[in-house]
Design a protein around this motif. Structure first.
Motif, PDB file in Angstrom:
ATOM      1  N   ASP A  57       9.859 -22.575  -7.553  1.00  0.00           N
ATOM      2  CA  ASP A  57      10.624 -21.400  -7.121  1.00  0.00           C
ATOM      3  C   ASP A  57      11.874 -21.918  -6.435  1.00  0.00           C
ATOM      4  N   ARG A  58      13.029 -21.837  -7.127  1.00  0.00           N
ATOM      5  CA  ARG A  58      14.263 -22.413  -6.605  1.00  0.00           C
ATOM      6  C   ARG A  58      14.713 -21.753  -5.310  1.00  0.00           C
ATOM      7  N   GLU A  59      14.229 -20.508  -5.066  1.00  0.00           N
ATOM      8  CA  GLU A  59      14.619 -19.832  -3.839  1.00  0.00           C
ATOM      9  C   GLU A  59      13.980 -20.477  -2.607  1.00  0.00           C
ATOM     10  N   LYS A  60      12.808 -21.082  -2.795  1.00  0.00           N
ATOM     11  CA  LYS A  60      12.092 -21.665  -1.663  1.00  0.00           C
ATOM     12  C   LYS A  60      12.541 -23.100  -1.442  1.00  0.00           C
ATOM     13  N   THR A  61      13.782 -23.242  -1.033  1.00  0.00           N
ATOM     14  CA  THR A  61      14.371 -24.572  -0.859  1.00  0.00           C
ATOM     15  C   THR A  61      15.308 -24.565   0.337  1.00  0.00           C
ATOM     16  N   GLY A  62      15.210 -25.598   1.156  1.00  0.00           N
ATOM     17  CA  GLY A  62      16.211 -25.844   2.184  1.00  0.00           C
ATOM     18  C   GLY A  62      15.838 -25.359   3.568  1.00  0.00           C
ATOM     19  N   ILE A  63      16.305 -26.124   4.559  1.00  0.00           N
ATOM     20  CA  ILE A  63      16.024 -25.792   5.957  1.00  0.00           C
ATOM     21  C   ILE A  63      16.734 -24.521   6.386  1.00  0.00           C
ATOM     22  N   LYS A  64      17.870 -24.206   5.777  1.00  0.00           N
ATOM     23  CA  LYS A  64      18.583 -22.992   6.172  1.00  0.00           C
ATOM     24  C   LYS A  64      17.776 -21.743   5.846  1.00  0.00           C
ATOM     25  N   ARG A  65      17.088 -21.774   4.710  1.00  0.00           N
ATOM     26  CA  ARG A  65      16.225 -20.642   4.373  1.00  0.00           C
ATOM     27  C   ARG A  65      15.071 -20.529   5.367  1.00  0.00           C
ATOM     28  N   LEU A  66      14.507 -21.671   5.768  1.00  0.00           N
ATOM     29  CA  LEU A  66      13.401 -21.655   6.723  1.00  0.00           C
ATOM     30  C   LEU A  66      13.853 -21.180   8.100  1.00  0.00           C
ATOM     31  N   LEU A  67      15.091 -21.510   8.458  1.00  0.00           N
ATOM     32  CA  LEU A  67      15.621 -21.019   9.730  1.00  0.00           C
ATOM     33  C   LEU A  67      15.873 -19.518   9.671  1.00  0.00           C
ATOM     34  N   SER A  68      16.374 -19.049   8.541  1.00  0.00           N
ATOM     35  CA  SER A  68      16.703 -17.618   8.427  1.00  0.00           C
ATOM     36  C   SER A  68      15.456 -16.752   8.369  1.00  0.00           C
ATOM     37  N   ASN A  69      14.341 -17.266   7.811  1.00  0.00           N
ATOM     38  CA  ASN A  69      13.128 -16.448   7.747  1.00  0.00           C
ATOM     39  C   ASN A  69      12.193 -16.684   8.918  1.00  0.00           C
ATOM     40  N   GLY A  70      12.609 -17.480   9.908  1.00  0.00           N
ATOM     41  CA  GLY A  70      11.850 -17.631  11.137  1.00  0.00           C
ATOM     42  C   GLY A  70      10.747 -18.662  11.093  1.00  0.00           C
ATOM     43  N   THR A  71      10.668 -19.441  10.018  1.00  0.00           N
ATOM     44  CA  THR A  71       9.649 -20.490   9.969  1.00  0.00           C
ATOM     45  C   THR A  71       9.893 -21.533  11.054  1.00  0.00           C
ATOM     46  N   TYR A  72      11.126 -21.938  11.193  1.00  0.00           N
ATOM     47  CA  TYR A  72      11.562 -22.807  12.282  1.00  0.00           C
ATOM     48  C   TYR A  72      12.641 -22.065  13.065  1.00  0.00           C
ATOM     49  N   THR A  73      12.816 -22.438  14.304  1.00  0.00           N
ATOM     50  CA  THR A  73      13.811 -21.748  15.133  1.00  0.00           C
ATOM     51  C   THR A  73      15.082 -22.554  15.334  1.00  0.00           C
ATOM     52  N   ALA A  74      15.046 -23.857  15.134  1.00  0.00           N
ATOM     53  CA  ALA A  74      16.249 -24.670  15.307  1.00  0.00           C
ATOM     54  C   ALA A  74      16.067 -25.999  14.604  1.00  0.00           C
ATOM     55  N   ALA A  75      17.177 -26.584  14.165  1.00  0.00           N
ATOM     56  CA  ALA A  75      17.149 -27.900  13.537  1.00  0.00           C
ATOM     57  C   ALA A  75      18.482 -28.583  13.793  1.00  0.00           C
ATOM     58  N   PHE A  76      18.430 -29.746  14.397  1.00  0.00           N
ATOM     59  CA  PHE A  76      19.676 -30.466  14.677  1.00  0.00           C
ATOM     60  C   PHE A  76      19.349 -31.893  15.103  1.00  0.00           C
ATOM     61  N   PRO A  77      20.301 -32.803  14.969  1.00  0.00           N
ATOM     62  CA  PRO A  77      20.089 -34.182  15.418  1.00  0.00           C
ATOM     63  C   PRO A  77      20.178 -34.274  16.937  1.00  0.00           C
ATOM     64  N   LEU A  78      19.597 -35.328  17.468  1.00  0.00           N
ATOM     65  CA  LEU A  78      19.613 -35.541  18.908  1.00  0.00           C
ATOM     66  C   LEU A  78      20.858 -36.296  19.333  1.00  0.00           C
ATOM     67  N   HIS A  79      21.301 -36.045  20.554  1.00  0.00           N
ATOM     68  CA  HIS A  79      22.308 -36.906  21.161  1.00  0.00           C
ATOM     69  C   HIS A  79      21.703 -38.280  21.389  1.00  0.00           C
ATOM     70  N   ASP A  80      22.568 -39.289  21.430  1.00  0.00           N
ATOM     71  CA  ASP A  80      22.052 -40.648  21.540  1.00  0.00           C
ATOM     72  C   ASP A  80      21.643 -41.016  22.971  1.00  0.00           C
ATOM     73  N   CYS A  81      22.178 -40.300  23.953  1.00  0.00           N
ATOM     74  CA  CYS A  81      21.821 -40.585  25.349  1.00  0.00           C
ATOM     75  C   CYS A  81      22.287 -39.424  26.210  1.00  0.00           C
ATOM     76  N   ARG A  82      21.995 -39.490  27.502  1.00  0.00           N
ATOM     77  CA  ARG A  82      22.555 -38.515  28.423  1.00  0.00           C
ATOM     78  C   ARG A  82      24.044 -38.792  28.565  1.00  0.00           C
ATOM     79  N   TYR A  83      24.799 -37.705  28.855  1.00  0.00           N
ATOM     80  CA  TYR A  83      26.246 -37.912  28.930  1.00  0.00           C
ATOM     81  C   TYR A  83      26.670 -38.566  30.232  1.00  0.00           C
ATOM     82  N   TRP A  84      25.815 -38.523  31.269  1.00  0.00           N
ATOM     83  CA  TRP A  84      26.231 -39.058  32.567  1.00  0.00           C
ATOM     84  C   TRP A  84      25.769 -40.496  32.802  1.00  0.00           C
ATOM     85  N   LYS A  85      24.963 -41.057  31.861  1.00  0.00           N
ATOM     86  CA  LYS A  85      24.591 -42.467  32.014  1.00  0.00           C
ATOM     87  C   LYS A  85      24.269 -43.043  30.642  1.00  0.00           C
ATOM     88  N   LYS A  86      24.419 -44.353  30.528  1.00  0.00           N
ATOM     89  CA  LYS A  86      24.206 -45.027  29.257  1.00  0.00           C
ATOM     90  C   LYS A  86      22.731 -45.056  28.891  1.00  0.00           C
TER      91      LYS A  86
END
Length: 850
Positions: free
Chosen positions: A158-187
């Motif tokens: 089912d080509r429609e059931k593809t991609g994280i954007k679809r899962l975010l839009s239908n509420g399966t997941y609530t967020a998806a993003f990469p992490l920052h490499d460290c805190r901004y105030w210290k290395k």
């Protein structure tokens, strides 16, 4: 290792049996991710701060990164650049305080690059395999996998059931993003890029420093990097315009005492003896010309000989800015490996919303698969509704502008009525100066209050239309993300153009142009409404245009900075403090990033829109306010650091994406630049009083000076009987039987009384000639400059050619050496007889390769 994570919702209730479907989608999706080679690690909700949230951490091994780097044709280094760096220039020490450390400005050495090929890993310069791919490339690869991974089970399709954007839009997941490499105030332990960005870029105390564009590109990706490169270059170019505008303003200040026109207006024997006709009906009285003394001096600061030069200069400055930006952009394209870049597939892929809302299917002739599409009749109906909505909102803006104009007329009459009553009570019948308070005239009070009201209306309409524009763009169901963004850009800029600039266009080109004359005035909404069209001050309407431009432009910039800096700071202060005072074993880094704001796909859209609107203010109407570039310069210095602060401290780390230019905004800037030449020419001709003064000086003055200009610019009207619209008290308070008004008409008693004089036609001809000459001169210079300045610098062309040559040479040598090794290995392992029989074939293969 590339690290990206997805936040999942806790199944709070299963009473209706609906939560099983998100669970099945998650299980299928995560299983398919593991089949793609990604490593998953789940953080239980009991380990999270709120005890409700699951966190799924995704790792990409080196083999996966290498595979998809090959698929995406990511450029990686194969040879260190042998092109010498630019030599130190004389007096470079002067710029040293503005520079950043070398490791911040150039975090990576300069290499020649080529598309990565997994089968030729020894061709590339691979040092540390863990850091070979930069962070922006790693998170882009992971997001590429997420956006194309299916979440249906094996055996289904089912080509429609593809991609994280679809899962975010239908509420399966609530967020998806990469992490920052460290805190901004210290290395961090092995990462410090975010810390370096905050230390050397995001703090306001670094406002005078250059931007670490290469580090921004490395951490956030090319699309965000190109935005800050454009904003920084625009701010640098504003410095030149601000200096020239400040010089023109200083010229107006220095020639303040030499302004003969203002002296005549303020002279009690000249301006004090000239009785002017009422500016409105019923409530307005006769007034003496010297009541506009202050506004005439103020007008001279912006309406002088230097203004003509500055208007022409800005027409040329715009061309220099756009042409030099093209060169700067070409250099960045080469340095950031974007020369052969095509739009990323993730930008051109079908939007999930398009697949969901388009229920019709048709066969794709290329892929031979069924795909969703929008029928022509449905598309036309949606476009018509969208066009009608935009037209309605633009009409609403014009209606609001008309209401503000009516307010100006009504409030001026109210001011005049208050003043008239006060004078009647005090017994002052000399009509010296009509003032509200100490120094504010009714004209100035009306202009300022109307501009403030107009600004409030602009902001309210802007708030609602942003939501409407997104709604109608969603309703059109654009197929791709790029198409969606371009349509939204067109709608928003059209609306913002009318919303922000319509009031300035009214003051510049309509106010005081269709007034009529005493006894035959022109009325808004007809004579029965008694709203006479507004007249310009005897010193011209330019000072009112300056007031309008200053209030709207400065107010927008102030409100924008409050929205971007203060509100996010107040909203996230508590969460930032909580993250800083809790150790990571109590408050994990992925939870710290989660409380940050999400950077949406349209995040840069609003940043560009804000700057393009500002660009319109400092180009379209700059002839009325030479200090506008200076205000824009101060705002942009703050804007760069505020945006940097938001990216490093307030936003989650966005997914890196590529862009080789600023996209559709480039064409909008070009259009505004061309229109600015026309608007400034018309402002100088019809809004400024410069042309009438020049005509008087060279054609009508007897002493080759401006003496007598005021008397020449005012016409005379005879009052035969008390007008019906004037009270008896006001009539008997005056002994004059005539009054003056701003126009060039024959006096009463002349055979052509109240018709235009020859001086009027001379001035009109001079205005038209000035417009034609100024436009042609500026356009010729613009096109000549554009022709003289190549879009791509010569050294960049040479580098591109050398890189392509080296790629061919190194690939050739690499293949030859590889073939030699294969032949040598075969000679050792194969029998002599077989070796003899196969030698001609191998020599033939070697010759073909050579």
């Amino acid at each position: 290792m590339s690290l990206s994570w997805i936040r999942k919702k806790e199944n709070s209730s299963s009473v209706f049996g609906l939560c099983v479907y998100p669970q099945e989608r998650r299980r299928a999706f995560e299983a398919n991710l593991e089949k793609r080679g990604l490593e998953l690690e789940t953080e239980d909700k009991s380990d999270s701060k709120d005890q409700k949230t699951y966190f799924l951490k995704i790792h990409a091994p080196r083999d996966v990164l290498a595979t998809y780097a090959d698929v995406l044709k990511i450029k990686v280094p194969f040879k260190k650049s042998d092109i010498p760096q630019s030599q130190d220039v004389a007096l470079e020490w002067l710029t040293q305080p503005f520079r950043l450390p070398g490791n911040i400005m150039h975090p990576e050495p300069d290499y020649f690059t080529y598309h990565f090929d997994k089968t030729k890993t020894d061709f590339f310069l691979i040092g540390d395999k863990d850091t070979f791919f930069p962070p922006s490339t790693r998170n882009r690869i992971v997001f590429y996998i997420l956006s194309r991974c299916a979440y249906y089970k094996e055996g289904q399709k089912d080509r429609e059931k593809t991609g994280i954007k679809r899962l975010l839009s239908n509420g399966t997941y609530t967020a998806a993003f990469p992490l920052h490499d460290c805190r901004y105030w210290k290395k961090g332990r092995n990462a410090e890029e975010r810390y370096n960005l905050y230390k050397h870029w995001a703090r306001f105390l670094c406002f005078y420093k250059e931007q670490p564009l290469n580090l921004i590109k490395k951490y956030y990706g090319e699309k965000i990097g190109i935005y800050f490169a454009w904003l920084g270059f625009y701010t640098e170019m504003l410095f030149l315009a601000a200096v020239v505008g400040l010089i023109c303003f200083i010229y107006g200040v220095l020639t303040y005492d030499d302004n003969i026109t203002s002296k005549e207006i303020c002279d009690p024997k000249i301006g004090g003896s000239i009785m002017m006709c009422p500016l409105c009906d019923k409530n307005c009285t006769f007034w003496r010309l010297d009541s506009t003394c202050l506004s005439s001096w103020q007008s001279h600061l912006f309406d002088n000989e230097a203004t003509v030069f500055f208007a022409m200069f800005m027409g040329i400055w715009v061309t220099l800015f756009l042409e030099f930006w093209k060169r700067r952009q070409a250099r960045l394209e080469y340095e950031w490996d974007l020369v052969d870049f095509e739009e990323e597939q993730q930008e051109l892929q079908t939007r999930p919303e398009f697949e969901i809302k388009c229920t019709n299917r048709r066969l794709n002739k290329i892929t031979q698969e069924m795909e969703p599409y929008l029928p022509l009749h449905t598309r036309c109906a949606r476009y018509c509704l969208s066009g009608a909505t935009v037209t309605f909102w633009i009409s609403l803006i014009l209606a609001c502008i008309t209401g503000v104009i009516a307010y100006r007329l009504a409030v001026y009459a109210s001011f005049a009525s208050i003043i008239g009553n006060h004078e009647g009570e005090s017994g002052n019948h000399k009509n010296k100066t009509l003032l509200v308070g100490g120094l504010i005239t009714p004209q100035l009070a009306t202009s300022v209050t109307a501009s403030c009201i107009n600004f409030v209306i602009i902001m309210i309409l802007n708030f609602f239309y942003e939501k409407v524009a997104i709604w109608i763009t969603d309703m059109e169901i654009p197929k791709t993300h790029l198409e969606y963004e371009n349509r939204l850009i067109t709608k928003m800029f059209m609306f913002q153009f009318v919303n922000y600039y319509s009031s300035c266009f009214y003051v510049a080109f309509f106010k005081g142009k269709f007034v009529g004359y005493p006894g035959n005035y022109t009325y808004m909404f007809g004579k029965w409404k008694k709203f006479r069209n507004e007249e310009c001050d005897p010193g011209g309407c330019l000072i009112e245009l300056t007031t309008q431009l200053l209030i709207v432009m400065a107010g927008k910039q102030l409100w924008g900075n409050i929205q971007e800096a203060l509100l996010p700071l107040m909203r996230n202060w508590w969460s930032s403090r909580k993250g800083r005072h809790n150790p990571e074993n109590h408050y994990s880094r992925w939870e710290q990033d989660h409380v940050l704001q999400n950077f949406s796909q349209l995040g840069l859209f609003y940043e560009y829109l804000e700057m393009v609107i500002q660009f319109g203010f400092i180009t379209l109407f700059v002839a009325s306010f030479p200090l506008a570039p200076l205000l824009a310069l101060f705002n942009n210095i703050l804007e760069i650091r505020v945006d940097a602060w938001k990216f490093t401290t307030q936003f989650r780390r966005p997914v890196a994406s590529k862009a080789r230019n600023i996209g559709a905004w480039q064409e909008i800037l070009n259009s505004v630049a061309i229109l600015s030449v026309v608007t400034n020419a018309f402002i100088m001709a019809f809004t400024s009083d410069m042309i009438p003064r020049m005509v008087y000086l060279y054609a009508y003055s007897n002493s080759t000076s401006m003496k007598g200009y005021i008397n020449s610019s005012l016409s005379e009207y005879r009052i035969p009987i008390r007008p019906q619209n004037m009270t008896e008290d006001n009539w008997f308070r005056h002994f004059n039987t005539t009054c003056r008004y701003r126009d060039y008409r024959h006096p009463p008693g002349h055979k052509n009384e109240y018709t235009h004089t020859m001086q009027f036609w001379h001035i009109l001809a001079a205005k038209m000639a000035f417009i034609i000459i100024m436009e042609h001169v500026v356009f010729v210079v613009k096109f000549f400059i554009a022709w003289m300045i190549p879009d791509v610098p010569s050294d960049v062309k040479a580098r591109i050619k050398r890189e392509r040559y080296l790629i061919q040479e190194h690939l050739h040598n690499y293949e030859v050496e590889k073939l030699k090794l294969q032949l040598s290995a075969s000679f050792i392992t194969e029998p002599q007889t077989s070796e003899t029989s196969l030698t001609p074939d191998k020599h033939e293969v070697l010759s073909e390769c050579l």
